[in-house]
Design a protein around this motif. Sequence first.
Motif, PDB file in Angstrom:
ATOM      1  N   UNK A 190      52.437  42.866 135.420  1.00 24.54           N
ATOM      2  CA  UNK A 190      51.407  42.580 136.407  1.00 24.54           C
ATOM      3  C   UNK A 190      51.911  41.639 137.476  1.00 24.54           C
ATOM      4  N   UNK A 191      51.123  41.443 138.530  1.00 22.49           N
ATOM      5  CA  UNK A 191      51.505  40.509 139.594  1.00 22.49           C
ATOM      6  C   UNK A 191      51.327  39.064 139.141  1.00 22.49           C
ATOM      7  N   UNK A 192      51.906  38.150 139.907  1.00 29.49           N
ATOM      8  CA  UNK A 192      51.971  36.748 139.510  1.00 29.49           C
ATOM      9  C   UNK A 192      50.590  36.145 139.271  1.00 29.49           C
ATOM     10  N   UNK A 193      49.686  36.292 140.228  1.00 26.50           N
ATOM     11  CA  UNK A 193      48.385  35.634 140.105  1.00 26.50           C
ATOM     12  C   UNK A 193      47.618  36.167 138.897  1.00 26.50           C
ATOM     13  N   UNK A 205      59.589  30.527 141.026  1.00 29.91           N
ATOM     14  CA  UNK A 205      59.156  30.176 142.366  1.00 29.91           C
ATOM     15  C   UNK A 205      59.512  28.720 142.645  1.00 29.91           C
ATOM     16  N   UNK A 206      58.910  28.160 143.650  1.00 30.71           N
ATOM     17  CA  UNK A 206      59.161  26.749 143.952  1.00 30.71           C
ATOM     18  C   UNK A 206      58.399  25.841 142.995  1.00 30.71           C
ATOM     19  N   UNK A 232      55.699  38.143 146.528  1.00 31.61           N
ATOM     20  CA  UNK A 232      56.717  37.956 145.500  1.00 31.61           C
ATOM     21  C   UNK A 232      57.936  37.273 146.121  1.00 31.61           C
ATOM     22  N   UNK A 233      58.742  36.585 145.298  1.00 31.53           N
ATOM     23  CA  UNK A 233      59.960  35.950 145.834  1.00 31.53           C
ATOM     24  C   UNK A 233      60.901  36.954 146.492  1.00 31.53           C
ATOM     25  N   UNK A 234      60.972  38.176 145.938  1.00 36.89           N
ATOM     26  CA  UNK A 234      61.864  39.183 146.536  1.00 36.89           C
ATOM     27  C   UNK A 234      61.388  39.528 147.939  1.00 36.89           C
TER      28      UNK A 234
END
Length: 407
Positions: A231-234, A253-254, A303-305
């Motif tokens: 799934x996506x991050x959130x 991530x940061x 996303x980071x990418x």
Amino acid sequence: MNKLNSNFPLTLKQCRVITEIMKKGTEKDASLSLNLSQPSISRALSQAEQALQISLFTRGWSGAEPTAEGEVVISSCNAVLQAIADTERHLQHDVSALLKLNAYVEWRHLMVIDAVVRVGSASVAAQTLGMTQPAVSKTLKEIENMVQQPLFARARHGLIPQTAAKQLASLYLRVSPVAQSLQHTLQSLPNELTGRLSVGMLSFSCQDIVPVAFASLFKQHPRIRLQAMQGPYHMLANALRQGEIDCFLGLMRKGPIHPELIELPLLDVQYALIARADHPVHDYAKTLNDLTNERWIVARHGTPIRDYFESLFHSIDNKPPIQALEMLTFASSEELVIHSDAIALLFYDDWNIKQLNPRLKQIPIRLPNPECTLGITLHRERQSTLIQTFIEELTLTIKEKLLRDST
């Protein structure tokens, strides 16, 4: 009547509620399926957990999921309810009206039937069970309505059991030991690592690491329930905060977006530009400027990418291509690259880039600051022995992978 249920840790209604929650995933859906109110479902589940002194379910990614002990209870409930359903199916052959045995029968019905079949008398059965004769007669009438056929024929010397009564008495003899032994079964569970491990994976992340760690865990601890979902991050971060999953993996991530979450680094990776092995881009592309008109396969926004992809073109004072195909999985992205003229921005560790599919090839353009890190995100206050064991297996898997790379 409650005295008749004292030998059974769960009522049959509780068994039906437990199995239906497992099937449907929520108490609300179970209430609709069983035609009971949701408060009635919640109350039956709470009473079952109090009687057994365990938690049967935990909140999961797709709803209620059984605990390790819950799995044992569900197995017992399924065995009992399946036997009841089989008996109802046999009895249904003899009548046209729809039977209600499976929906309404309780232990007291089966115990009374068994006693009357054994002694051949309602009054003697009442004495045996510590009941009044009217109560026995009322119970027989209730179950007779459930099966829509006579249970006994009257004779000078007592009651003669008919086919339905014999089958119900036989049913009781089969299922009562299963139910009565549930407490002992729970107390006899081996002292080993048990429970559910639910792992989320961000797009493109750890597909070759998690299965190996899972296989090792499953081999060493067969009573663990292992789950992996993407799934996506959130979505994964919220699921972790709510206890629906135990951790998730992906590009770090940061910093996590919620203060109750923490990140641990696992593996250094780097971004890479990938195209079909026979793509002409390998011959003419020398800098990023040569790729501005290409079609791209990238990860979704946020996303980071995707952030890195857009930063590449900003670094050469160019707008990121609008016509980009977003993919959710690593495998589908590589497969699409193979079968198209598009190029992809992906990330690999050193071992995976050396093991790249021969139909793919890395575009020889030096990228600015391509280094990134795969990590695992945890809840700061929920780090069980099971999660720590999983992290240890991940670390071992990565070490073995790096060892293969160096040999």
